[in-house]
Design a protein around this motif. Sequence first.
Motif, PDB file in Angstrom:
ATOM      1  N   TYR A  35      11.691  -0.712  -8.285  1.00  0.00           N
ATOM      2  CA  TYR A  35      10.413  -0.275  -8.821  1.00  0.00           C
ATOM      3  C   TYR A  35      10.623   1.039  -9.558  1.00  0.00           C
ATOM      4  N   GLN A  37       8.460   4.536 -10.722  1.00  0.00           N
ATOM      5  CA  GLN A  37       7.234   5.313 -10.538  1.00  0.00           C
ATOM      6  C   GLN A  37       7.264   6.489 -11.500  1.00  0.00           C
ATOM      7  N   GLU A  40       2.750  10.912 -11.234  1.00  0.00           N
ATOM      8  CA  GLU A  40       1.314  10.754 -10.986  1.00  0.00           C
ATOM      9  C   GLU A  40       0.844   9.310 -11.189  1.00  0.00           C
ATOM     10  N   GLU A  41       1.744   8.350 -11.121  1.00  0.00           N
ATOM     11  CA  GLU A  41       1.350   6.951 -11.269  1.00  0.00           C
ATOM     12  C   GLU A  41       1.828   6.132 -10.075  1.00  0.00           C
ATOM     13  N   GLY A  42       1.350   4.896 -10.009  1.00  0.00           N
ATOM     14  CA  GLY A  42       1.793   3.999  -8.950  1.00  0.00           C
ATOM     15  C   GLY A  42       3.129   3.380  -9.272  1.00  0.00           C
ATOM     16  N   LEU A  43       3.535   2.450  -8.437  1.00  0.00           N
ATOM     17  CA  LEU A  43       4.822   1.782  -8.615  1.00  0.00           C
ATOM     18  C   LEU A  43       4.678   0.564  -9.506  1.00  0.00           C
ATOM     19  N   PHE A  91      12.665   3.448  -7.202  1.00  0.00           N
ATOM     20  CA  PHE A  91      12.721   3.090  -5.791  1.00  0.00           C
ATOM     21  C   PHE A  91      13.283   1.686  -5.631  1.00  0.00           C
ATOM     22  N   ARG A 108      15.539  10.197  -8.354  1.00  0.00           N
ATOM     23  CA  ARG A 108      14.750  10.853  -9.382  1.00  0.00           C
ATOM     24  C   ARG A 108      15.628  11.131 -10.585  1.00  0.00           C
TER      25      ARG A 108
ATOM     26  N   GLN B  37       2.904   7.472   1.034  1.00  0.00           N
ATOM     27  CA  GLN B  37       3.955   8.217   0.354  1.00  0.00           C
ATOM     28  C   GLN B  37       3.654   9.712   0.447  1.00  0.00           C
ATOM     29  N   LEU B  43       8.299   5.281   0.027  1.00  0.00           N
ATOM     30  CA  LEU B  43       7.099   4.687   0.617  1.00  0.00           C
ATOM     31  C   LEU B  43       7.386   4.243   2.044  1.00  0.00           C
ATOM     32  N   ILE B  86      -0.319  10.069  -0.406  1.00  0.00           N
ATOM     33  CA  ILE B  86      -0.844   9.037  -1.301  1.00  0.00           C
ATOM     34  C   ILE B  86      -0.701   7.696  -0.582  1.00  0.00           C
ATOM     35  N   PHE B  88      -0.883   3.608  -0.863  1.00  0.00           N
ATOM     36  CA  PHE B  88      -0.804   2.502  -1.812  1.00  0.00           C
ATOM     37  C   PHE B  88      -1.170   1.193  -1.132  1.00  0.00           C
ATOM     38  N   PHE B 100       1.460  -3.336  -6.792  1.00  0.00           N
ATOM     39  CA  PHE B 100       0.931  -2.149  -6.147  1.00  0.00           C
ATOM     40  C   PHE B 100      -0.273  -1.614  -6.899  1.00  0.00           C
ATOM     41  N   GLY B 101      -1.199  -1.026  -6.172  1.00  0.00           N
ATOM     42  CA  GLY B 101      -2.281  -0.270  -6.778  1.00  0.00           C
ATOM     43  C   GLY B 101      -1.788   1.087  -7.231  1.00  0.00           C
ATOM     44  N   PRO B 102      -2.626   1.857  -7.901  1.00  0.00           N
ATOM     45  CA  PRO B 102      -2.220   3.161  -8.429  1.00  0.00           C
ATOM     46  C   PRO B 102      -2.090   4.244  -7.361  1.00  0.00           C
ATOM     47  N   GLY B 103      -2.579   3.952  -6.152  1.00  0.00           N
ATOM     48  CA  GLY B 103      -2.497   4.942  -5.074  1.00  0.00           C
ATOM     49  C   GLY B 103      -3.757   5.780  -4.957  1.00  0.00           C
ATOM     50  N   ARG B 105      -4.959   9.383  -3.427  1.00  0.00           N
ATOM     51  CA  ARG B 105      -4.467  10.655  -2.894  1.00  0.00           C
ATOM     52  C   ARG B 105      -5.474  11.175  -1.872  1.00  0.00           C
TER      53      ARG B 105
END
Lengths: 112, 110
Positions: A35, A37, A40-43, A91, A108, B37, B43, B86, B88, B100-103, B105
Amino acid sequence: NAGVMQNPRHLVRRRGQEARLRCSPMKGHSHVYWYRQLPEEGLKFMVYLQKENIIDESGMPKERFSAEFPKEGPSILRIQQVVRGDSAAYFCASSGSNYEQFFGPGTRLTVL
Amino acid sequence: GEDVEQSLFLSVREGDSSVINCTYTDSSSTYLYWYKQEPGAGLQLLTYIFSNMDMKQDQRLTVLLNKKDKHLSLRIADTQTGDSAIYFCAETVYGQNFVFGPGTRLSVLP
């Protein structure tokens, strides 16, 4: 029982270089997922592999990205000729015969 | 394609309950998950639920699934500062291509 291992944890590359990210799944797991990422975003799903087979690569960019999971050794995500937009956390997750995915700590990647 | 939506932010006071919501579009989803996370980390699987269940409880965590509305929620009882992270939501059909969703916070205020 060690968890999912990823290395390196941090990788810095200059534009145009190659990045190799490694993932060792949990012992006994034969399914590996990669995955990406963005900050500031999802996976976002990239690729799903089993030993020596790519099962689903629908999330992989068409160029410069490749993945493998050889019979022996870790799974490798390879990014050729990196660009700044490749900077992200990558990830890896592994699973066994059920549908639980266990994640590694991530690599990273920073592209200068 | 499949989509998973979550609200992006939630703030609660320490000791209160937190409820994090998620909606998904794929009616053939078989497994739905909640992951946590923490900053700079990977995660951590918190819990998951099969699509033929409507509730699952595990200590301070309660998962509710409304399959008709394609709505999943995670309730954290007695929220602590260590729960700040966060969260998810994710779904899969038979273990391939997790979405996955955007999470969300979660901030826990003292």
